[in-house]
Design an enzyme around this catalytic site. Sequence first.
Site, short mmCIF file in Angstrom:
data_model
loop_
_atom_site.label_atom_id
_atom_site.label_comp_id
_atom_site.label_asym_id
_atom_site.label_seq_id
_atom_site.Cartn_x
_atom_site.Cartn_y
_atom_site.Cartn_z
N LYS A 100 27.67 -40.51 52.76
CA LYS A 100 28.48 -39.90 53.84
C LYS A 100 30.11 -39.78 53.59
O LYS A 100 30.71 -40.39 52.64
CB LYS A 100 28.39 -40.91 55.23
CG LYS A 100 28.97 -42.15 54.95
CD LYS A 100 30.37 -42.27 55.40
CE LYS A 100 31.18 -43.48 54.68
NZ LYS A 100 32.50 -43.64 55.01
N PRO A 106 28.00 -42.85 43.98
CA PRO A 106 28.80 -43.86 43.30
C PRO A 106 29.14 -45.06 44.33
O PRO A 106 29.07 -45.20 45.35
CB PRO A 106 30.13 -43.22 43.22
CG PRO A 106 29.90 -41.73 43.42
CD PRO A 106 28.86 -41.49 44.01
N GLY A 138 33.71 -45.80 48.80
CA GLY A 138 33.94 -45.07 50.12
C GLY A 138 33.16 -43.79 50.62
O GLY A 138 33.25 -42.89 51.40
N LEU A 139 31.82 -43.94 49.81
CA LEU A 139 30.86 -43.03 50.41
C LEU A 139 29.52 -43.48 50.85
O LEU A 139 28.44 -42.81 51.05
CB LEU A 139 30.40 -42.25 48.83
CG LEU A 139 31.30 -41.41 48.37
CD1 LEU A 139 31.06 -41.05 46.75
CD2 LEU A 139 31.48 -40.05 48.97
N ALA A 140 29.70 -44.83 51.42
CA ALA A 140 28.55 -45.41 51.71
C ALA A 140 27.27 -45.80 51.33
O ALA A 140 26.03 -45.69 51.77
CB ALA A 140 28.18 -44.85 53.24
N GLY A 141 27.30 -45.76 49.93
CA GLY A 141 25.97 -45.72 49.03
C GLY A 141 25.25 -46.97 49.63
O GLY A 141 23.96 -46.78 49.38
N SER A 156 25.03 -48.56 52.24
CA SER A 156 24.68 -48.19 53.77
C SER A 156 23.53 -47.12 53.67
O SER A 156 22.53 -47.32 54.30
CB SER A 156 25.69 -47.90 54.52
OG SER A 156 26.55 -48.67 54.48
N ALA A 157 23.48 -46.23 52.67
CA ALA A 157 22.53 -45.21 52.72
C ALA A 157 21.32 -45.84 52.16
O ALA A 157 20.35 -45.61 52.43
CB ALA A 157 23.24 -44.13 51.61
N ASP A 167 27.77 -48.24 59.06
CA ASP A 167 27.68 -46.87 58.82
C ASP A 167 26.11 -46.60 58.51
O ASP A 167 25.61 -45.47 58.20
CB ASP A 167 28.20 -46.87 57.23
CG ASP A 167 29.76 -46.52 57.12
OD1 ASP A 167 30.29 -46.40 58.14
OD2 ASP A 167 30.27 -47.10 56.27
O1 C5P Z 1 29.92 -52.95 58.84
P1 C5P Z 1 30.05 -53.04 57.47
O2 C5P Z 1 29.28 -54.26 57.18
O3 C5P Z 1 29.64 -52.19 56.45
O4 C5P Z 1 31.58 -53.47 57.10
C1 C5P Z 1 32.10 -54.12 56.19
C2 C5P Z 1 33.37 -54.63 56.41
O5 C5P Z 1 34.26 -53.52 56.66
C3 C5P Z 1 33.52 -55.52 57.66
O6 C5P Z 1 32.99 -57.00 57.16
C4 C5P Z 1 34.71 -55.59 58.02
O7 C5P Z 1 35.84 -56.30 57.12
C5 C5P Z 1 35.10 -54.17 57.83
N1 C5P Z 1 35.09 -53.16 58.92
C6 C5P Z 1 36.00 -53.13 59.89
N2 C5P Z 1 36.04 -52.45 61.06
C7 C5P Z 1 34.90 -51.36 61.05
C8 C5P Z 1 33.81 -51.43 59.98
C9 C5P Z 1 34.22 -52.15 58.97
O8 C5P Z 1 36.92 -53.96 59.89
N3 C5P Z 1 34.72 -50.61 62.03
#
Ligand code: C5P
Length: 314
Positions: free
Chosen positions: A25, A112, A116-119, A121-122, A154
Amino acid sequence: MLSGTGALNFYDEGADAVRVRVPAKINLHLGVGDRRDDGYHHLTTVYQAISLYDEITIEANERAGIHVELAGEADHVIPVDDRNLAVAAVRLLAVHAGMKPHVSLRLRKRIPVAAGLAGGSADAAAALLAAARLWELPIERDELMNLAARLGSDVPFCLLGGTALGLGRGEQVRAVPSSGQYHWVVATSHGQLSTPAVYREVDRLREAGEGSYAADASSLLVAVRTGDARSLAGEVHNDMALAATTLRPEVLQVCEAGEADGALASLVSGSGPTVLFLARDQHHANALAGRLRMRRIAREVHIAHGPVQGAHLL
Ligand code: C5P
């Protein structure tokens, strides 16, 4: 590769294996609001799925547990235990559906890592879909989306794909109208950036009076409806860009190089350090990628188009 994987030799041929492909993404617009009480930040984002894919294969296993095999260019340190979001996804779905997670997971990574490409999460999205199919669960899309949201902000978008507006902490997604295809050059970096660290830097810069807040995404949403790359170029925005370039100044140099080479726009991807360049068309993307490769400032330079569909069965 995880734990005694000899038993996985037949894996490619498994008749009951389920294969899912999932895209990376990018965020065409990333508006970061203030930090919420739960530590997450309010987001207004416009996601787009692009044609860089990871692939997950899942198969029932007689041995207890979730056994992970990494395939492809896994030269990064990727955990194969519950810190791996794909493993967490299978475990979450198993608990939710009352299944025993006796499976083998094969992960072919092309997105990668920590870029910053949500690998990650994907992979979680792909694992949810793959395990749901393997166990033939009568699960509704909404239910899967709710589980996805529990795994990461994501992850719901990685299931949905296309172009979508993301609200809340990014997990509340809905498709938005978009026409045509956009051509991106994706320049990855030798370094990685941790998402929480970049969010902390956003907060720190704002407290120091240096950060700004994006305007809303309405003009970007108009641009993606037209399908015109030049219109989109004027609207892409990322509130995390300043934090990412403060932590890694070389990211700014990559942005400037791509712009000098003729990109319509440069954009830090999510929390970075990958940089995206918008091209006029496929031909322009090829030429731009060639020029950037010659500069040797990026780790890898890929070409991708978007929007593409989210996680899907193969
Ligand atoms: O949701 P995810 O686990 O991918 O987020 C990773 C980290 O990124 C969170 O623990 C938080 O520190 C930060 N984050 C945030 N605000 C968001 C999404 C992520 O601060 N909307």
